[in-house]
Write an enzyme that holds these catalytic residues in place. Structure first.
Site, PDB file in Angstrom:
ATOM      1  N   GLU A 196     -17.720 -96.882-105.049  1.00 29.50           N
ATOM      2  CA  GLU A 196     -17.219 -95.763-105.859  1.00 29.50           C
ATOM      3  C   GLU A 196     -15.996 -96.248-106.612  1.00 29.50           C
ATOM      4  OE1 GLU A 196     -14.393 -92.176-106.267  1.00 29.50           O
ATOM      5  OE2 GLU A 196     -14.079 -94.137-105.364  1.00 29.50           O
TER       6      GLU A 196
ATOM      7  N   HIS B 295      -7.192 -94.512-110.930  1.00 29.66           N
ATOM      8  CA  HIS B 295      -7.276 -93.237-110.215  1.00 29.66           C
ATOM      9  C   HIS B 295      -6.277 -92.208-110.721  1.00 29.66           C
ATOM     10  CE1 HIS B 295      -6.367 -90.363-106.984  1.00 29.66           C
ATOM     11  NE2 HIS B 295      -7.634 -90.489-106.660  1.00 29.66           N
TER      12      HIS B 295
ATOM     13  N   HIS C 248     -14.785 -97.315-101.227  1.00 29.51           N
ATOM     14  CA  HIS C 248     -14.007 -96.341-101.999  1.00 29.51           C
ATOM     15  C   HIS C 248     -13.022 -97.055-102.932  1.00 29.51           C
ATOM     16  CE1 HIS C 248     -10.779 -93.008-102.009  1.00 29.51           C
ATOM     17  NE2 HIS C 248     -11.797 -92.536-102.699  1.00 29.51           N
TER      18      HIS C 248
HETATM   19  O1  G3P Z   1     -15.411 -89.637-105.211  1.00 28.69           O
HETATM   20  C1  G3P Z   1     -14.903 -89.485-103.933  1.00 28.69           C
HETATM   21  C2  G3P Z   1     -13.406 -89.655-103.900  1.00 28.69           C
HETATM   22  O2  G3P Z   1     -13.047 -90.815-104.577  1.00 28.69           O
HETATM   23  C3  G3P Z   1     -12.673 -88.489-104.479  1.00 28.69           C
HETATM   24  O3  G3P Z   1     -11.318 -88.564-104.290  1.00 28.69           O
HETATM   25  O4  G3P Z   1      -9.063 -88.815-105.178  1.00 28.69           O
HETATM   26  O5  G3P Z   1     -10.152 -90.742-104.074  1.00 28.69           O
HETATM   27  O6  G3P Z   1     -10.911 -90.001-106.306  1.00 28.69           O
HETATM   28  P1  G3P Z   1     -10.325 -89.585-105.008  1.00 28.69           P
HETATM   29 MG    MG Z   2     -12.611 -91.339-106.592  1.00 32.10          MG
END
Ligand code: G3P
Ligand code: MG
Length: 239
Positions: A38, A53, A11
């Site tokens: 991701e 982000h 992540h």
């Molecule tokens: O894409 C999954 C996740 O990353 C969504 O939440 O806020 O971490 O971008 P966020």
């Molecule tokens: Mg994300």
């Protein structure tokens, strides 16, 4: 199509083990054996897609103010943690392609910039990954953005992202010609899982940082998960 999807996605690049949304994070994910990563993509004031982000710079960099009001010259001079720069999306995408990583590109437009962000990101993703054996998966909380991505680069797979999956999600899913449903692990209901299973739609959950929680989600039928704790799932991610 990036199918079949890996079970584990690092992540925001390297999760909490590296500065988030940096090339160092992506390299760390690969070193730990992750096959998928991701990251979040937003536009600078010059219209350049970059990995970040938040809509503002304060939390993850030594800068301040809105990303969408900040020029490339200033953005790329900032420290995104441990001396790492904010990456250009083009560089992150090329790195993923070189490393054979499946990239889940989360289109993260600043408010009001949904259409332009999706257009730029989808076009660039199509360019960088043209002819690559492993194709990216584009996702977004913005359904408007996903519709633009579908129109600009219909050949790229799309995942629909919801904080809470609404009833009737299948209509958006179909219109967007999506291949996967992404949602918060904490809000995922068994009804949604059953609906997804009935249509053979893979469900991916964020953010799973606990082994017991991961085991429960897998037992319930979740296909994949995004984790910040890359260290906890090294063996499974590399399997
Ligand atoms: O894409 C999954 C996740 O990353 C969504 O939440 O806020 O971490 O971008 P966020
Ligand atoms: Mg994300």
């Amino acid at each position: 199509m990036p199918m079949p999807l890996p079970r584990w996605f690092a992540h925001r690049g390297g999760g909490s083990l590296a500065p988030e949304n940096t090339l160092a994070g992506i390299r760390l994910a690969v070193r730990l054996g992750y096959r998928a990563v991701e990251f979040d993509v937003m536009l600078s004031s010059d219209g350049t897609p970059v990995l970040i982000h938040d809509e503002t710079l304060e939390r993850t960099t030594n800068g301040s103010g809105a990303v969408c009001d900040t020029s490339d010259a200033l953005l790329f001079s900032l420290d995104a943690g441990c001396g790492e720069p904010i990456p250009r999306f083009a560089d992150a995408a090329r790195l993923c392609r070189e490393l054979g990583l499946l990239a889940n590109v989360e289109i993260k437009p600043a408010t009001g910039h949904e259409l332009r962000t999706a257009e730029v990101v989808a076009r660039m993703a199509a360019d960088v990954w043209r002819g690559a054996p492993i194709q990216p998966l584009l996702s977004s909380f913005s359904l408007e953005a996903l519709a633009v991505a579908r129109d600009v680069a219909p050949q790229l797979s799309r995942g629909v992202l919801f904080e809470v999956v609404p009833s009737g999600w299948q209509a958006d899913f179909d219109v967007l010609q999506a291949v996967s449903l992404h949602t918060d692990a904490l809000t995922l209901s068994d009804d949604v899982l059953a609906e997804a299973r009935a249509r053979d739609v893979p469900v991916l959950c964020y953010t799973v940082n606990d082994v017991a929680a991961a085991d429960r989600l897998l037992a319930r039928g979740v296909s994949g998960m995004f984790t910040d704790r890359l260290d906890l799932f090294v063996a499974q991610a590399a399997a």
